[in-house]
Design a protein around this motif. Structure first.
Motif, PDB file in Angstrom:
ATOM      1  N   ARG A 129     -46.201  30.387 -38.649  1.00  0.00           N
ATOM      2  CA  ARG A 129     -46.706  30.040 -37.310  1.00  0.00           C
ATOM      3  C   ARG A 129     -46.074  28.774 -36.774  1.00  0.00           C
ATOM      4  O   ARG A 129     -45.835  28.649 -35.564  1.00  0.00           O
ATOM      5  CB  ARG A 129     -48.226  29.874 -37.370  1.00  0.00           C
ATOM      6  CG  ARG A 129     -48.873  29.711 -35.997  1.00  0.00           C
ATOM      7  CD  ARG A 129     -48.710  31.002 -35.207  1.00  0.00           C
ATOM      8  NE  ARG A 129     -49.259  30.909 -33.865  1.00  0.00           N
ATOM      9  CZ  ARG A 129     -48.559  30.555 -32.781  1.00  0.00           C
ATOM     10  NH1 ARG A 129     -47.285  30.189 -32.903  1.00  0.00           N
ATOM     11  NH2 ARG A 129     -49.103  30.546 -31.595  1.00  0.00           N
ATOM     12  N   HIS A 211     -36.024  42.008 -36.330  1.00  0.00           N
ATOM     13  CA  HIS A 211     -36.974  41.387 -35.403  1.00  0.00           C
ATOM     14  C   HIS A 211     -36.585  41.746 -33.971  1.00  0.00           C
ATOM     15  O   HIS A 211     -35.392  41.876 -33.664  1.00  0.00           O
ATOM     16  CB  HIS A 211     -36.985  39.863 -35.548  1.00  0.00           C
ATOM     17  CG  HIS A 211     -37.519  39.382 -36.854  1.00  0.00           C
ATOM     18  ND1 HIS A 211     -38.859  39.402 -37.150  1.00  0.00           N
ATOM     19  CD2 HIS A 211     -36.891  38.889 -37.945  1.00  0.00           C
ATOM     20  CE1 HIS A 211     -39.033  38.921 -38.368  1.00  0.00           C
ATOM     21  NE2 HIS A 211     -37.859  38.613 -38.876  1.00  0.00           N
ATOM     22  N   GLN A 217     -45.535  35.989 -25.585  1.00  0.00           N
ATOM     23  CA  GLN A 217     -46.517  35.001 -26.029  1.00  0.00           C
ATOM     24  C   GLN A 217     -47.911  35.541 -25.741  1.00  0.00           C
ATOM     25  O   GLN A 217     -48.253  35.815 -24.586  1.00  0.00           O
ATOM     26  CB  GLN A 217     -46.305  33.661 -25.311  1.00  0.00           C
ATOM     27  CG  GLN A 217     -47.201  32.561 -25.873  1.00  0.00           C
ATOM     28  CD  GLN A 217     -47.034  31.241 -25.147  1.00  0.00           C
ATOM     29  OE1 GLN A 217     -46.950  31.213 -23.925  1.00  0.00           O
ATOM     30  NE2 GLN A 217     -46.990  30.142 -25.893  1.00  0.00           N
ATOM     31  N   LYS A 226     -36.411  35.743 -28.458  1.00  0.00           N
ATOM     32  CA  LYS A 226     -36.673  35.545 -29.885  1.00  0.00           C
ATOM     33  C   LYS A 226     -35.406  35.759 -30.707  1.00  0.00           C
ATOM     34  O   LYS A 226     -35.289  36.692 -31.514  1.00  0.00           O
ATOM     35  CB  LYS A 226     -37.783  36.516 -30.323  1.00  0.00           C
ATOM     36  CG  LYS A 226     -38.350  36.213 -31.710  1.00  0.00           C
ATOM     37  CD  LYS A 226     -38.970  34.842 -31.767  1.00  0.00           C
ATOM     38  CE  LYS A 226     -39.638  34.605 -33.132  1.00  0.00           C
ATOM     39  NZ  LYS A 226     -39.949  33.208 -33.359  1.00  0.00           N
ATOM     40  N   TRP A 276     -42.977  30.437 -33.354  1.00  0.00           N
ATOM     41  CA  TRP A 276     -42.813  31.733 -32.703  1.00  0.00           C
ATOM     42  C   TRP A 276     -42.135  31.604 -31.346  1.00  0.00           C
ATOM     43  O   TRP A 276     -41.718  32.581 -30.757  1.00  0.00           O
ATOM     44  CB  TRP A 276     -44.161  32.428 -32.535  1.00  0.00           C
ATOM     45  CG  TRP A 276     -44.822  32.799 -33.823  1.00  0.00           C
ATOM     46  CD1 TRP A 276     -44.323  32.645 -35.093  1.00  0.00           C
ATOM     47  CD2 TRP A 276     -46.106  33.377 -33.987  1.00  0.00           C
ATOM     48  NE1 TRP A 276     -45.225  33.083 -36.018  1.00  0.00           N
ATOM     49  CE2 TRP A 276     -46.345  33.548 -35.366  1.00  0.00           C
ATOM     50  CE3 TRP A 276     -47.105  33.776 -33.099  1.00  0.00           C
ATOM     51  CZ2 TRP A 276     -47.519  34.098 -35.882  1.00  0.00           C
ATOM     52  CZ3 TRP A 276     -48.281  34.311 -33.610  1.00  0.00           C
ATOM     53  CH2 TRP A 276     -48.480  34.478 -34.988  1.00  0.00           C
ATOM     54  N   ARG A 277     -42.040  30.384 -30.871  1.00  0.00           N
ATOM     55  CA  ARG A 277     -41.545  30.150 -29.509  1.00  0.00           C
ATOM     56  C   ARG A 277     -40.366  29.181 -29.454  1.00  0.00           C
ATOM     57  O   ARG A 277     -39.500  29.310 -28.585  1.00  0.00           O
ATOM     58  CB  ARG A 277     -42.703  29.591 -28.677  1.00  0.00           C
ATOM     59  CG  ARG A 277     -42.294  28.940 -27.382  1.00  0.00           C
ATOM     60  CD  ARG A 277     -43.484  28.291 -26.724  1.00  0.00           C
ATOM     61  NE  ARG A 277     -43.137  27.591 -25.508  1.00  0.00           N
ATOM     62  CZ  ARG A 277     -43.997  26.935 -24.753  1.00  0.00           C
ATOM     63  NH1 ARG A 277     -45.274  26.909 -25.096  1.00  0.00           N
ATOM     64  NH2 ARG A 277     -43.607  26.321 -23.654  1.00  0.00           N
ATOM     65  N   TYR A 302     -46.478  37.308 -36.817  1.00  0.00           N
ATOM     66  CA  TYR A 302     -46.639  37.864 -35.475  1.00  0.00           C
ATOM     67  C   TYR A 302     -46.591  39.390 -35.471  1.00  0.00           C
ATOM     68  O   TYR A 302     -46.671  40.020 -34.423  1.00  0.00           O
ATOM     69  CB  TYR A 302     -45.654  37.243 -34.512  1.00  0.00           C
ATOM     70  CG  TYR A 302     -44.181  37.550 -34.678  1.00  0.00           C
ATOM     71  CD1 TYR A 302     -43.300  37.219 -33.662  1.00  0.00           C
ATOM     72  CD2 TYR A 302     -43.666  38.150 -35.812  1.00  0.00           C
ATOM     73  CE1 TYR A 302     -41.949  37.482 -33.777  1.00  0.00           C
ATOM     74  CE2 TYR A 302     -42.316  38.409 -35.947  1.00  0.00           C
ATOM     75  CZ  TYR A 302     -41.465  38.077 -34.919  1.00  0.00           C
ATOM     76  OH  TYR A 302     -40.116  38.341 -35.050  1.00  0.00           O
TER      77      TYR A 302
END
Length: 323
Positions: A129, A211, A217, A226, A276-277, A302
């Motif tokens: 995370r 991925h 989000q 991503k 994640w961002r 995620y």
């Protein structure tokens, strides 16, 4: 006390004030931090613990657990013997057995601990995370950590490119050699004279993973580019030449330094980022410069990554290394 947030850069990050992390956080403080994290992706807390190491550890653990459970690194030599969730990241030029022995030439200068742009664990099907880093001993030279917001990067794409990459997936495979021509890395990265390629990290087998190139989000519905330049290999199902061209173009767009925030560390700075961002990078330090930081890693998944071999189940006890 009034809570404050001040932007660190136009596109990413905020400095948070008015919150004492050495004391238990009440609900208003917890809500303020969480909302700021969703809005900015990177949060900076200054002068945490007033040089009190014991309290600093407590503050770091409390801030980390605000965003989820913690996990220990599989790189066991990094973990604090008294706290397996607290990693000690340091370079000491006087240490005869240094923690990190991978030395690179970047921009004509030798660096220890240099890492190109990436999000942590891109070579794994489950993605942590985030992380919290606290600086104990800042480097006298170098040592900056960079952050780029992949939401803002997606927003800067043309509408044609947004349509082109929607639904595409990227295959990642672990590559410890920072000088092997990764997408989005400086073209002049090379091994220092007399240094062989590879990494001092433990030898582990990481099967290829997949991925999505764009995710959403969850809290806001905003789209995230991503892409992790480090460890990315090719676009699933695309001709290799076309894939290489697309990933090179997207990586160059993503790592544009005009949209990066490079943090100049001070003693007792604490930074938490959304993995994640946000992508991040480390400038490393000259071999003669000392630096020490403490890191915690926030567990998470995620739930859109998978192994390239779809018959391979995602284990609950994946062995992770620090990247």
């Amino acid at each position: 006390m009034t809570f404050t947030q001040r932007p660190l850069a136009p596109y990413v990050g905020a400095e948070i004030g008015g919150i004492d992390l050495t004391r238990p956080l009440d609900e208003p403080a917890r809500r303020f931090i969480t909302k700021a994290w969703i809005r900015h992706g990177v949060l900076l807390f200054r002068d945490v613990a007033n040089d009190d190491v014991a309290h600093g550890d407590m503050a770091q653990m409390q801030l980390s657990r605000l965003f989820g459970d913690l996990e220990a690194s599989a790189t066991g030599i990094l973990n604090d013997p008294a706290n397996p969730y607290l990693m000690i990241l340091q370079h000491d030029p006087d240490d005869p057995a240094p923690q990190f022995n991978t030395r690179l030439m970047v921009g004509g200068e030798e660096r220890v601990g240099w890492l190109g742009w990436h999000w942590d664990q891109s070579f794994m099907p489950t993605i942590v995370r985030g992380a919290v880093l606290r600086m104990v001993h800042p480097a006298a030279s170098g040592g900056q950590t960079g952050f780029i917001d992949a939401i803002a990067a997606h927003e800067r794409l043309s509408e044609a490119m947004k349509a082109r990459i929607a639904g595409l997936e990227v295959v990642y495979h672990f590559n410890p050699d920072m000088a092997s021509g990764q997408f989005g890395f400086p073209p002049d990265v090379a091994h220092a004279p007399g240094v062989k390629g590879g990494s001092s990290a433990p030898k582990m087998e990481f099967p290829p993973v997949v991925h999505p190139l764009v995710i959403t989000q969850q809290e806001t519905g905003r789209q995230v580019l991503k892409l992790s330049p480090m460890h990315s290999r090719y676009v699933q199902g695309m001709d290799r030449a076309e894939s290489d061209a697309l990933l090179a173009e997207l990586a160059a767009h993503l790592v544009d330094d005009r949209h990066a925030y490079w943090h100049e560390w001070q003693a007792n700075d604490m930074v938490v980022w959304d993995n994640w961002r946000v992508i991040h990078a480390a400038q490393g330090v000259p071999p003669t410069v000392k630096r020490k930081a403490l890191r915690t890693t926030i567990m998470g998944d995620y739930k859109v990554g998978r192994y390239l071999d779809e018959t391979r189940p995602v284990a609950a006890d994946l062995a992770r290394i620090v990247d």
